[in-house]
Scaffold this motif. Structure first.
Motif, PDB file in Angstrom:
ATOM      1  N   PRO A 129       0.834  -1.205   0.000  1.00 45.34           N
ATOM      2  CA  PRO A 129       0.000   0.000   0.000  1.00 45.34           C
ATOM      3  C   PRO A 129       0.866   1.251   0.000  1.00 45.34           C
ATOM      4  N   THR A 193      -9.983   1.893  -0.989  1.00 47.10           N
ATOM      5  CA  THR A 193      -8.933   1.040  -1.543  1.00 47.10           C
ATOM      6  C   THR A 193      -7.588   1.494  -1.006  1.00 47.10           C
ATOM      7  N   GLU A 194      -6.924   0.640  -0.272  1.00 49.07           N
ATOM      8  CA  GLU A 194      -5.674   1.016   0.373  1.00 49.07           C
ATOM      9  C   GLU A 194      -4.455   0.650  -0.454  1.00 49.07           C
ATOM     10  N   ALA A 195      -4.674   0.248  -1.702  1.00 51.33           N
ATOM     11  CA  ALA A 195      -3.547  -0.149  -2.537  1.00 51.33           C
ATOM     12  C   ALA A 195      -2.835   1.040  -3.165  1.00 51.33           C
ATOM     13  N   ARG A 217     -12.754  -1.935   3.491  1.00 51.43           N
ATOM     14  CA  ARG A 217     -11.386  -1.523   3.178  1.00 51.43           C
ATOM     15  C   ARG A 217     -10.731  -2.688   2.453  1.00 51.43           C
ATOM     16  N   SER A 219      -7.252  -4.071   0.182  1.00 46.94           N
ATOM     17  CA  SER A 219      -5.852  -3.817  -0.146  1.00 46.94           C
ATOM     18  C   SER A 219      -5.574  -3.984  -1.635  1.00 46.94           C
ATOM     19  N   GLN A 220      -6.525  -4.573  -2.375  1.00 45.90           N
ATOM     20  CA  GLN A 220      -6.344  -4.809  -3.802  1.00 45.90           C
ATOM     21  C   GLN A 220      -7.464  -4.145  -4.593  1.00 45.90           C
TER      22      GLN A 220
END
Length: 290
Positions: A129, A193-195, A217, A219-220
């Protein structure tokens, strides 16, 4: 105290394990244990607390880790400068990359040209991230990072600009609008989106004194697109991060007012950056000036 000891200590601290560090470094676990024990004996302090299932850094171990990474970064720069004097025929470049924009759209072309120009440089790529990539750069785990600008704590080099867009399920009431505002996106369940641009999206709502209804939330990005496609949530992402899909299962809408995003490269200090890192930045900048 040797650089090898510091490298082993840094690896053990990062992976939180002797076996994992030994595997990554390609040495025996007993060699790792001996290096750590020798370092602790020389310094007269306990750097690592051993538990049955894991290890953790002591307070002085945390302090030493920052110094060790700084010393290892400087040593790598010295090696690169020596390699540069030999025509940069060998060396290592550690790159931090986040999300589809850098990993899929930017990095492959730059890396292909870089390998052609400098085939002797060993390239390591760590993906995570955006927040984690910034942390890696601060801790000197990587030499150069793809970042969302602006980042005033680093020396940065802009590469591309795109815009942030809202993603809506097909048939969503807002899909009839030419563009949507942040306020209109606060009622529905929201997925962050934490990516890639999680920090930027959070700052947008905060600056507007709005609070999205965050329910997910991810990560992808692909997971985010799947949730939106199933009409479970809406989101905001960078347009350049979206895959080339001739028949997407979501609706893309620009924001009102428009929100631009710049992506670039960052180093801690360009005056101390290695020749390999500077060559990567110069090549990337040249490609995206064309």
């Amino acid at each position: 105290m040797t650089l090898t000891q510091l490298e082993i200590f840094s690896c053990v601290a990062e992976l939180r394990g002797f076996t994992l560090a030994a595997h990554r470094l390609g040495i025996s676990q007993s060699a790792v244990s001996h290096a750590i024990k020798s370092l602790e004996q020389e310094l007269g302090v306990e750097l690592l607390r051993r538990h049955s299932s894991h290890i953790e850094l002591s307070n002085i171990g945390e302090q030493l880790l920052l110094r060790a990474r700084a010393m290892l970064g400087l040593a790598n720069t010295l090696r690169q400068e020596a390699a540069d004097a030999r025509g940069m025929k060998s060396g290592t470049l550690r790159i931090g990359s986040f999300g589809p924009t850098s990993t899929i759209r930017l990095l492959p072309t730059i890396l292909q040209r870089y390998r052609q120009a400098h085939p002797g440089i060993e390239v390591h790529i760590d993906e995570g991230p955006d927040r984690q990539v910034l942390q890696w750069l601060e801790e000197r785990r990587i030499d150069v990072a793809f970042v969302v600008l602006a980042e005033e704590r680093f020396d940065t080099f802009a590469l591309i600009e795109d815009q942030m867009v809202a993603l809506l399920p097909i048939g969503h009431p807002l899909s009839k609008h030419a563009a949507v505002s942040l306020k209109q996106l606060c009622s529905d369940p929201f997925i962050l989106t934490e990516a890639g641009s999680a920090e930027l999206v959070s700052r947008l709502f905060m600056a507007a004194r709005l609070q999205p209804n965050i329910r997910y939330r991810c990560s992808q990005l692909l997971s985010t697109l799947d949730v939106v496609s199933r009409s479970e949530a809406i989101t905001i992402v960078a347009e350049a991060s979206l895959p080339d899909d001739p028949a997407p299962r979501y609706i893309k809408k620009p924001l009102i007012p428009p929100v631009k995003r710049q992506v670039g490269l960052a180093v801690l200090d360009k005056r101390q950056a290695s020749p390999a890192a500077l060559a990567f930045i110069e090549l990337a900048s040249h490609i995206h000036r064309q």
